[in-house]
Enzyme design. Structure first.
Site, mmCIF file in Angstrom:
data_model
loop_
_atom_site.group_PDB
_atom_site.id
_atom_site.type_symbol
_atom_site.label_atom_id
_atom_site.label_comp_id
_atom_site.label_asym_id
_atom_site.label_seq_id
_atom_site.Cartn_x
_atom_site.Cartn_y
_atom_site.Cartn_z
ATOM 1 C CG LEU A 154 -1.987 -1.064 1.450
ATOM 2 C CD1 LEU A 154 -2.872 -1.171 2.636
ATOM 3 C CD2 LEU A 154 -2.885 -1.061 -0.014
ATOM 4 C CG MET A 214 12.625 3.899 8.866
ATOM 5 S SD MET A 214 14.323 3.585 8.823
ATOM 6 C CE MET A 214 14.708 2.198 9.933
ATOM 7 C CG ASP A 253 8.238 10.389 12.601
ATOM 8 O OD1 ASP A 253 8.554 11.598 12.262
ATOM 9 O OD2 ASP A 253 8.249 9.504 11.659
#
Length: 536
Positions: A13, A18, A133
């Site tokens: 998707l 990472m 993040d």
């Protein structure tokens, strides 16, 4: 490909720095899920193995979060030498995609979204989980009306890797706080800074420190003051307060929540249009209560993915989206809408009107500390609830009380200022220690770093591995959790040790240990012990 003889990978998707997010099928529970394949490139085998172990542990910790604005982590498996994080599949678009497609949001709309994200962060911080993040790509605007923060427990390890072998920074420096770029440990205030940058981008169309290159962006974050936003309106004070360079001077979470709530409900003009997209042609009359922040019929809103469309229109937790170098012109497209539970709607609306926001506060939220001083803003202390089948133990020597399960016994140490609690249901031990340290510390994590350094120097722990030393909020005060593993008597022991000062300055440590094989099964004991501890 099939994972763990259960999950069948269907199609990728999205792909980030990472790893890859897959749409997959859970054959055991007959449901579609999202699976993140985490890859660590540019590191040696030993480092990769360590990162894999810690990724799995952090993802499992994130899996314990139970909050409507946090993507659910269903499972964690390791296969082909890599961690695979099984998550809830969210039909959504990311905040980054919405801003790219429709232009900057109105302040009230951004305030509502920011309030939900902050709610999720406060719930996570209360359990000792940091995100590290927060950025528009990780804020999902679900088709069912929720605002969902994704990549808990995954982003933290990705960010920790830092530089790849080729020298590229992992993550988005425009949303990283200056203390992180300076190599300091993340803390709850770091997530708040990133939230401020995310809100700035939501109303301005780009983050406050965006420059031509990553290096220039990093330099701007470390050196420059943010330019006050031009379109933020009532959001300006909270954005600028969260973007203060000194973590100790950053706006506390509870104050930010209050300002976001006020900005959402006090928008000028017709509240049905206050949070519509910038294009006035999209601000139509509200026809459905689910249209609280859009002015567009959600039944006409197409279902799409987070950044990358899929064949069946499903969406997924973002794995990092392609970045654009220039802001795209706002264009007509899918409009954001956010729903709330019927009870909340009725309570907020009363006899009528349009709901813009409800402050759905995280369970027993704690205020954010000023790390440099250890001070906190006033907040009510949550009432203690003793778990069923537990009883309260009081220690006159330690001047505290704590609940423990039936059949467990507390024993005072003959040589230390501590008690140990053990029982028949687990090999684990809970210790409460109130020994006064020789060195005073302003931040609880300083004590753990100092003790760890001493233990390493003396070689006292065999095969010691630090999992994390993390600032947390506990009972409305600054605390720090030190989690590690070590070998003892031929067994791998897993430990979490929470250090803090009480309001009257007394130092305490809440220490839980059990065998590594029982860690996931027995971790709930520590949570219950910590929840019921009370100084006297």
């Amino acid at each position: 490909m099939q994972l763990s003889k259960r999950y069948r990978l269907i199609e990728p998707l999205g792909e980030g720095g990472m790893g890859v997010v897959w749409r997959a099928y859970d054959e055991l529970l007959d449901r579609t899920v999202a699976i993140k394949e985490v890859r660590y490139a540019g590191v040696g085998e030993a480092k990769r193995a360590e990162l894999n172990r810690r990724t799995i542990r952090e993802a499992r910790a994130a899996g314990r979060l139970d909050h409507p604005s946090v993507v659910v982590v269903h499972d964690v498996v390791e296969e082909d030498g890599r961690p695979w994080i099984v998550m809830q599949l969210v039909r959504s678009r990311s905040l980054a995609q919405v801003v790219r497609e429709q232009g900057p949001l109105r302040p009230a709309q951004a305030a509502l979204i920011g309030g939900r994200v902050l709610d999720a962060l406060r719930a996570a911080h209360a359990t000792g989980v940091l995100h590290r993040d927060v950025k528009p790509e990780n804020v999902l605007l679900a088709d069912d009306g929720r605002v969902v923060l994704t990549d808990f427990g995954i982003a933290s390890l990705e960010a920790e890797v830092g530089l790849t072998a080729s020298g590229g920074l992992v993550g988005t420096p425009a949303y990283m706080p200056p203390e992180r770029l300076n190599g300091e440990q993340a803390r709850p205030e770091s997530d708040l800074w990133s939230l401020g940058a995310t809100l700035y981008a939501a109303v301005e169309g780009e983050p406050p420190f965006k420059r031509e290159s990553w290096a220039a962006t990093m330099a701007a974050v470390l050196r420059d003051e943010p330019e006050p936003p031009a379109r933020a309106g009532a959001l300006t004070p909270v954005i600028m307060g969260l973007l203060r360079r000194d973590p100790g001077a950053r706006m506390p979470a509870e104050e930010a929540a209050r300002l976001l709530h006020e900005a959402a409900i006090n928008a000028p003009g017709d509240p049905r249009q206050a949070t519509a997209a910038q294009d006035p042609r999209q601000a139509t009359a509200t026809r459905d209560p689910r249209q609280a922040v859009t002015g567009e019929d959600p039944r006409q809103t197409a279902t799409g993915a987070t950044g990358l469309p899929t064949s069946d229109g499903q969406a997924y937790p973002t794995a990092g989206e392609p970045r654009t170098t220039a802001r795209q012109r706002p264009r007509r497209g899918k409009t954001l809408w956010i729903t709330l539970p019927a009870v909340a709607v009725a309570a907020a609306l009363g006899t009528g009107g349009t709901l813009l926001y409800t402050n759905r506060t995280a369970p027993t939220p704690s205020p954010t500390p000023t790390p440099s001083t250890g001070t906190t803003s006033p907040a009510p202390t949550p009432a203690r609830t003793v778990p069923a089948g537990w009883r309260t133990f009081t220690s006159p020597a330690g001047r505290f009380s704590i609940a423990m399960p039936a059949g467990w016994q507390a024993t005072k140490s003959p040589t230390r200022d501590s008690i140990s609690i053990k029982g028949p249901d687990s090999p684990g031990t809970m210790k409460v220690e109130w020994t006064t340290p020789e060195v005073r510390w302003k931040r609880p994590e300083q004590a753990w770093f100092a003790l760890e350094k001493e233990i390493r120097a003396k070689g006292e722990f065999q095969d010691y591995t630090r999992i994390g030393i993390t600032p947390v909020r506990y009972r409305g005060r600054a605390a720090a959790d030190w989690e590690f593993t070590r070998m003892r008597g031929g067994q791998l022991i897993h430990v979490i040790n929470r250090g803090f000062h009480t309001a009257d300055g007394r130092p305490f440590a809440l220490y839980w240990e059990t065998t590594e094989s029982r860690w996931d099964q027995d971790r709930h004991y520590f949570d219950k012990f910590a929840r019921t501890f009370r100084p006297l």
